[in-house]
Scaffold this motif. Sequence first.
Motif, short mmCIF file in Angstrom:
data_model
loop_
_atom_site.label_atom_id
_atom_site.label_comp_id
_atom_site.label_asym_id
_atom_site.label_seq_id
_atom_site.Cartn_x
_atom_site.Cartn_y
_atom_site.Cartn_z
N TYR A 106 49.41 44.32 55.39
CA TYR A 106 49.15 43.51 56.58
C TYR A 106 47.78 42.83 56.56
O TYR A 106 47.55 41.89 57.31
CB TYR A 106 49.25 44.36 57.84
CG TYR A 106 50.63 44.92 58.07
CD1 TYR A 106 51.71 44.08 58.30
CD2 TYR A 106 50.87 46.29 58.04
CE1 TYR A 106 52.98 44.58 58.51
CE2 TYR A 106 52.13 46.80 58.25
CZ TYR A 106 53.18 45.95 58.48
OH TYR A 106 54.43 46.46 58.68
N GLY A 107 46.86 43.31 55.75
CA GLY A 107 45.49 42.82 55.79
C GLY A 107 45.27 41.47 55.17
O GLY A 107 44.26 40.83 55.42
N ARG A 108 46.17 41.01 54.35
CA ARG A 108 45.98 39.71 53.69
C ARG A 108 46.25 38.55 54.65
O ARG A 108 45.59 37.53 54.58
CB ARG A 108 46.89 39.60 52.46
CG ARG A 108 46.64 40.64 51.43
CD ARG A 108 45.28 40.51 50.81
NE ARG A 108 45.00 41.65 49.96
CZ ARG A 108 43.85 42.25 49.90
NH1 ARG A 108 42.85 41.85 50.65
NH2 ARG A 108 43.67 43.27 49.11
N ARG A 109 47.21 38.74 55.53
CA ARG A 109 47.54 37.66 56.46
C ARG A 109 46.57 37.61 57.63
O ARG A 109 46.09 36.56 58.00
CB ARG A 109 48.97 37.82 56.96
CG ARG A 109 50.01 37.52 55.89
CD ARG A 109 51.36 37.82 56.38
NE ARG A 109 51.52 39.29 56.23
CZ ARG A 109 52.61 39.95 56.45
NH1 ARG A 109 53.66 39.32 56.87
NH2 ARG A 109 52.67 41.24 56.26
N ARG A 110 46.33 38.76 58.25
CA ARG A 110 45.43 38.85 59.41
C ARG A 110 44.47 40.03 59.20
O ARG A 110 44.72 41.12 59.70
CB ARG A 110 46.22 39.05 60.68
CG ARG A 110 47.09 37.88 61.02
CD ARG A 110 47.71 38.10 62.34
NE ARG A 110 48.19 36.84 62.87
CZ ARG A 110 48.81 36.73 63.99
NH1 ARG A 110 49.04 37.79 64.72
NH2 ARG A 110 49.21 35.57 64.42
N PRO A 111 43.39 39.82 58.47
CA PRO A 111 42.54 40.94 58.11
C PRO A 111 41.85 41.62 59.30
O PRO A 111 41.78 42.84 59.36
CB PRO A 111 41.52 40.34 57.15
CG PRO A 111 41.66 38.88 57.24
CD PRO A 111 42.97 38.58 57.85
N LEU A 112 41.37 40.83 60.26
CA LEU A 112 40.66 41.43 61.39
C LEU A 112 41.59 42.25 62.26
O LEU A 112 41.25 43.38 62.67
CB LEU A 112 39.97 40.34 62.22
CG LEU A 112 39.11 40.84 63.36
CD1 LEU A 112 37.96 41.69 62.83
CD2 LEU A 112 38.58 39.68 64.17
N LEU A 113 42.77 41.73 62.55
CA LEU A 113 43.73 42.47 63.35
C LEU A 113 44.18 43.74 62.65
O LEU A 113 44.26 44.81 63.26
CB LEU A 113 44.95 41.58 63.66
CG LEU A 113 46.04 42.20 64.52
CD1 LEU A 113 45.51 42.53 65.91
CD2 LEU A 113 47.24 41.28 64.60
N ALA A 114 44.45 43.65 61.35
CA ALA A 114 44.86 44.83 60.59
C ALA A 114 43.75 45.86 60.55
O ALA A 114 44.00 47.07 60.68
CB ALA A 114 45.26 44.43 59.18
#
Length: 180
Positions: A121-129
């Motif tokens: 999940y961190g590649r698409r939305r790193p801060l949210l993940a």
Amino acid sequence: MSKSKIILLTLLLVRIILYFYRPGGLKAYLLPLVLWSLLAVITLWFWRSSDKTFFTNKYVVSIALLASIFHIALLVDAGLITKFGKSPVLFTPLTVFLNTIMISSTLIGTEISRAYLLMEYGRRRPLLALVLMSLLHSPTPALIYLFISSTEPLTLVDFLGSDFLPALAKNMLASYLALL
């Protein structure tokens, strides 16, 4: 259902079981050992069957190693100030072995699942993940229970300052390092 959702649900299930079910005796050591090891095995199984590869950044590993050495040095200094030996833990070989196995399985299960989920999940939305993984690994159920049950602001502030925020900061650092 995707592999990352299965791992996320397994992680949530492990945390819920260990939060609400507290057995006594030897089961208190065996249940976390089995659950965290199961999570690690499931994560590694899915990781091997996916096309994702595991890689490390030597610079990040060096920084993490230096931070952990600094943290251990601070803990030793605190032990020297407050005097070692005021621990409720027994230091017989069996209890040292059981505690080592339980803590190791918890660490391995937590960090392998954190790395896999952040890789997913961190590649698409790193801060949210990063924020969600940090909250997931922090004592969030205890915070929700405290918000519901406590009417005294001093109890809430004490819990936030001594338990929740330090755990959240540690989990933010661990999640950030896993993301890097």
